[in-house]
Design an enzyme around this catalytic site. Structure first.
Site, PDB file in Angstrom:
ATOM      1  N   THR A  18      34.410 -51.108   7.051  1.00 53.65           N
ATOM      2  CA  THR A  18      34.377 -49.691   7.450  1.00 53.65           C
ATOM      3  C   THR A  18      32.948 -49.146   7.402  1.00 53.65           C
ATOM      4  O   THR A  18      32.578 -48.284   8.191  1.00 53.65           O
ATOM      5  CB  THR A  18      35.297 -48.801   6.575  1.00 53.65           C
ATOM      6  OG1 THR A  18      34.908 -48.898   5.205  1.00 53.65           O
ATOM      7  CG2 THR A  18      36.752 -49.179   6.738  1.00 53.65           C
ATOM      8  N   LEU A  57      37.450 -54.939   3.493  1.00 48.36           N
ATOM      9  CA  LEU A  57      37.681 -53.852   4.450  1.00 48.36           C
ATOM     10  C   LEU A  57      36.686 -52.721   4.189  1.00 48.36           C
ATOM     11  O   LEU A  57      36.231 -52.055   5.114  1.00 48.36           O
ATOM     12  CB  LEU A  57      39.123 -53.333   4.334  1.00 48.36           C
ATOM     13  CG  LEU A  57      39.453 -52.228   5.332  1.00 48.36           C
ATOM     14  CD1 LEU A  57      39.456 -52.750   6.766  1.00 48.36           C
ATOM     15  CD2 LEU A  57      40.787 -51.579   5.021  1.00 48.36           C
ATOM     16  N   TYR A  58      36.333 -52.522   2.920  1.00 53.35           N
ATOM     17  CA  TYR A  58      35.316 -51.510   2.597  1.00 53.35           C
ATOM     18  C   TYR A  58      34.049 -51.793   3.392  1.00 53.35           C
ATOM     19  O   TYR A  58      33.503 -50.910   4.068  1.00 53.35           O
ATOM     20  CB  TYR A  58      35.019 -51.537   1.088  1.00 53.35           C
ATOM     21  CG  TYR A  58      33.813 -50.721   0.700  1.00 53.35           C
ATOM     22  CD1 TYR A  58      33.860 -49.336   0.718  1.00 53.35           C
ATOM     23  CD2 TYR A  58      32.614 -51.341   0.318  1.00 53.35           C
ATOM     24  CE1 TYR A  58      32.750 -48.577   0.375  1.00 53.35           C
ATOM     25  CE2 TYR A  58      31.499 -50.598  -0.029  1.00 53.35           C
ATOM     26  CZ  TYR A  58      31.577 -49.215  -0.010  1.00 53.35           C
ATOM     27  OH  TYR A  58      30.476 -48.473  -0.338  1.00 53.35           O
ATOM     28  N   ALA A  59      33.580 -53.045   3.314  1.00 52.11           N
ATOM     29  CA  ALA A  59      32.360 -53.434   4.023  1.00 52.11           C
ATOM     30  C   ALA A  59      32.533 -53.236   5.530  1.00 52.11           C
ATOM     31  O   ALA A  59      31.623 -52.748   6.210  1.00 52.11           O
ATOM     32  CB  ALA A  59      32.031 -54.892   3.708  1.00 52.11           C
TER      33      ALA A  59
END
Ligand SMILES: O=C(O)[C@H]1O[C@H](OP(=O)(O)OP(=O)(O)OC[C@H]2O[C@@H](n3ccc(=O)[nH]c3=O)[C@H](O)[C@@H]2O)[C@H](O)[C@@H](O)[C@H]1O
Length: 455
Positions: free
Chosen positions: A270, A266-268
């Site tokens: 975002t 999810l980091y990637a």
């Protein structure tokens, strides 16, 4: 503590389908609910229900009291037991007033010819501190902004703040989602540039606290771009994207032209969303925007949630470290990039940024939109990272090899930096051996010597 896994709609419908349409012995056969017999049965069932409910609640309360409190901050604990990571504090910050405004103005004042005036978000963070210090050293005006959240040890952020304060950089305590604060800052200072580094970092933590990524990396970015687009003059913006946008891409080395539509965390996702949002604000409002894809940045004053940092701590404490390996004993590697190289890339991105073309929310013409890889171009296996640390620390690591968890990690990263080389004059000069030597020297001084050190 048990974590409930979110269910997809298909798994919900599966559960619904499993409920029998005739609920066995609880099915009401009796047509007359007012008969004595029925009433007695109903009353005794109610008593039983109340009894079991109390017992159940009592048990929950008992286990709640017994469960240990969460650790004070996230610092690279075993990712497999990460359900105990804390939720971050949401705080109210106080800002404003004549003294505060005076500090803001003084910190942002340009002290060199042709200097720039930069708002650095995430200034108490790892990259933010180094970039702020470097800008200040060359006479630029710098104002920091940071919310000092407790994702990792806030005392390290406070130590960085003290360091910047000594260098003449004031960090305003506040959140990038606070529109009123942002508007106030732009009222007080006509920033020429924004270096937007505030973000929720870490690829694995996204499984534990997904909303913090949306809050900081998406809503926070939009809030920054909103104030920039309305500012007059509009600043040019340089911001931190990530190597993680390459996700499951297998073509190496990663080039800016490669696909970035397969994020593994999810980091990637975002950060990738941030790149698309940047496109929109550039297109509609004429904001000059440069995204920098950082490749696993490390060095003195680094982040305790990153592997090189907590490996160092755990090796020194004699604690085992988990080293990930891919399927069939495949090597996991990173294009580790030293902080000073990254800082040079950031400054160069600011210096080469063209002016935004809009004013007061209206676009006047096409504006610059760029994205660059800032990596080291030489991936190193994580096992080699540990070898180097062992030699520098003169302590053998207790290695625990484990399968790469499916929680956001990718097997390797490798930057193609020819675009940054051409446009920014970017040329990394520090290899992992040298960079870790500097990190270890800082680490030992910082943690043994009363937390005072210099950038
Ligand atoms: O380039 C980025 O954009 C990102 O870089 C960084 O992510 P990563 O490259 O994943 O760094 P990091 O966690 O230090 O793991 C390093 C290596 O150790 C391995 N690793 C990790 C933990 C562990 O317990 N064992 C292990 O082998 C692990 O598999 C990996 O191979 C930033 O954290 C992130 O915020 C973002 O900026």
């Amino acid at each position: 503590m048990v974590q409930m896994k979110p269910m997809s709609s298909s798994s919900y419908s599966h559960l619904v389908d499993d409920i029998p349409s005739t609920p066995g012995k609880f099915k009401m056969m009796d047509k007359s609910p007012y008969s004595h017999h029925r009433l007695f049965k109903w009353h005794s069932s109610l008593t039983k229900l109340t009894f079991w409910s109390f017992l159940f609640l009592g048990l929950i309360f008992f286990f709640f009291l017994r469960s240990p409190p969460p650790p004070p901050h996230h610092s690279g604990a075993d990712p497999s037991s990460s359900s105990s990571y804390p939720r971050r504090h949401l705080r109210n910050y106080s800002w404003g007033g004549p003294t505060w405004e005076k500090r803001v103005r003084s910190s942002a004042r340009v002290r060199s010819r042709n200097g720039i005036s930069v708002l650095v978000t995430g200034a108490a963070g790892f990259v933010g501190t180094h970039v702020s210090a470097a800008l200040k050293r060359r006479g630029d005006g710098v104002l920091g902004l940071d919310n000092f959240n407790d994702y990792y040890d806030p005392s390290l952020k406070r130590a960085r703040q003290a360091l910047l304060e000594r260098a003449g950089v004031f960090i305003v305590e506040g959140d990038i989602n606070d529109d009123a604060l942002l508007r106030k800052l732009f009222e007080v200072v006509a920033f020429t540039h924004v270096m937007h580094l505030a973000a929720q970092a870490g690829v694995r933590y996204a499984m534990e606290n997904p909303s913090s990524y949306v809050h900081s990396n998406i809503a926070g970015l939009v809030s920054i771009l909103e104030v920039c687009k309305s500012a007059n003059p509009q600043p040019a913006i340089v911001w931190a994207s990530s190597s993680s946008v390459y996700g499951l891409n297998t073509k190496v080395p990663f080039s800016e032209k490669d696909r970035t539509d397969q994020p593994a965390s999810l980091y990637a996702a975002t950060k990738k969303a941030g790149e698309e949002i940047a496109h929109t604000y550039n297109h509609i409002y004429g904001l000059s925007l440069t995204g920098l894809r950082f490749f696993t940045v490390y060095g003195p004053w680094g982040r305790p949630d990153m592997a090189y940092f907590f490996f160092t701590r755990d090796i020194l404490r004699g604690k085992p470290i988990s080293i990930f390996e891919a399927a069939n004993h495949g090597t996991v590697a990173r294009d580790f990039t030293y902080i000073d190289d990254i800082v040079r890339g950031c400054l160069s991105a600011l210096d080469t940024a063209e002016k935004s073309t809009g004013s007061g929310g209206k676009k006047k013409g096409p504006a610059q939109l760029r994205v660059f890889n800032l990596g080291n171009t030489s991936p190193v296996p994580v096992t080699e990272l540990v070898n180097i640390l062992e030699r520098l620390l003169k302590v053998k690591a207790k290695r625990h090899i484990m399968k790469l968890p499916r929680n956001g990690d990718v097997q390797f990263t490798h930057a193609n930096i020819s675009l940054a080389q051409r446009e920014l004059g970017y040329k990394p000069t520090t290899d992992l051996q040298m960079g870790l030597k500097k990190f270890v020297r800082w680490y030992q001084r910082f943690y043994a010597g009363g937390k005072k050190s210099s950038v």
